[in-house]
Design a protein around this motif. Structure first.
Motif, short mmCIF file in Angstrom:
data_model
loop_
_atom_site.label_atom_id
_atom_site.label_comp_id
_atom_site.label_asym_id
_atom_site.label_seq_id
_atom_site.Cartn_x
_atom_site.Cartn_y
_atom_site.Cartn_z
N GLU A 167 9.12 88.74 -41.32
CA GLU A 167 10.12 87.81 -40.81
C GLU A 167 10.17 87.73 -39.29
O GLU A 167 10.65 86.75 -38.75
N HIS A 168 9.73 88.75 -38.60
CA HIS A 168 9.80 88.82 -37.13
C HIS A 168 11.22 88.56 -36.65
O HIS A 168 11.44 87.88 -35.65
N GLU A 169 12.18 89.09 -37.39
CA GLU A 169 13.59 88.94 -37.04
C GLU A 169 14.14 90.27 -36.58
O GLU A 169 13.44 91.27 -36.52
N VAL A 170 15.43 90.29 -36.29
CA VAL A 170 16.07 91.53 -35.87
C VAL A 170 16.26 92.45 -37.07
O VAL A 170 16.31 92.00 -38.22
N ARG A 171 16.36 93.73 -36.79
CA ARG A 171 16.56 94.73 -37.84
C ARG A 171 17.93 94.51 -38.49
O ARG A 171 18.92 94.28 -37.81
N THR A 172 17.96 94.59 -39.81
CA THR A 172 19.20 94.36 -40.54
C THR A 172 19.95 95.65 -40.83
O THR A 172 21.05 95.61 -41.39
N GLU A 222 18.22 95.16 -33.27
CA GLU A 222 17.07 95.12 -32.37
C GLU A 222 15.91 94.40 -33.05
O GLU A 222 15.83 94.35 -34.26
N ARG A 223 15.03 93.85 -32.25
CA ARG A 223 13.87 93.15 -32.78
C ARG A 223 12.80 94.17 -33.16
O ARG A 223 12.57 95.14 -32.45
N MET A 242 10.54 94.06 -43.47
CA MET A 242 10.95 92.69 -43.17
C MET A 242 10.55 92.28 -41.76
O MET A 242 10.29 91.11 -41.50
N ALA A 243 10.48 93.26 -40.85
CA ALA A 243 10.09 92.94 -39.47
C ALA A 243 8.65 92.42 -39.40
O ALA A 243 8.33 91.61 -38.54
N ASN A 254 8.73 94.99 -34.99
CA ASN A 254 7.40 94.42 -35.26
C ASN A 254 6.55 95.34 -36.12
O ASN A 254 5.34 95.17 -36.21
N GLN A 308 20.08 98.58 -35.96
CA GLN A 308 20.48 97.27 -36.45
C GLN A 308 20.65 96.32 -35.26
O GLN A 308 21.25 96.68 -34.26
#
Length: 130
Positions: free
Chosen positions: A63-68, A21-22, A59-60, A24, A19
């Protein structure tokens, strides 16, 4: 997603994604099970356990966001990582894959919505009791 046993092996308790971390890529469970949890204050809350042919981390890709959430291996697990390019290639080969992904993601949104409604109800009861 029948992709074959090409994935990476993870040992019991090994963290696959953390959770915050970025990311891909997404992962498909080929063998074994993983536990999905989130850090909530000073404790970890288990959200779900995923097994063979289930996926996480999608979602990564979108969204290219951090892990939820954090995902850990429960026992020995074989996971296949799928990046954006490979996912699009697989969808091009089998368009029904996109529908199946949306179906699972929609189900997860429904579960989250129900949980938010339950938590709001508990909060209302708690605030009403004070």
């Amino acid at each position: 997603m029948d992709i074959g046993a090409l994935g990476k092996l993870y040992r019991d308790g090994e963290i696959v994604v953390q959770q915050g971390e970025r990311g891909n890529c997404m992962y498909v469970v080929q063998e074994g099970t993983v536990e999905v949890s989130v850090d909530s204050g000073d404790q970890q809350v288990q959200l779900r356990t995923l097994g063979k042919d289930e996926f996480f981390g999608e979602m990564a890709i979108f969204e290219h966001e951090v892990r939820t959430a954090t995902v850990r291996a429960k026992g020995t697990v074989r996971l296949l990582s799928v990046d954006h390019k490979n996912l699009l290639h697989r969808i091009h080969e089998d368009p029904s894959l996109a529908y199946r992904l949306m179906e699972v993601m929609s189900g997860r949104i429904d579960q989250l919505s129900e949980e938010v409604a339950r938590l709001n109800q508990k909060l209302s009861q708690y605030e009403g009791g004070n």
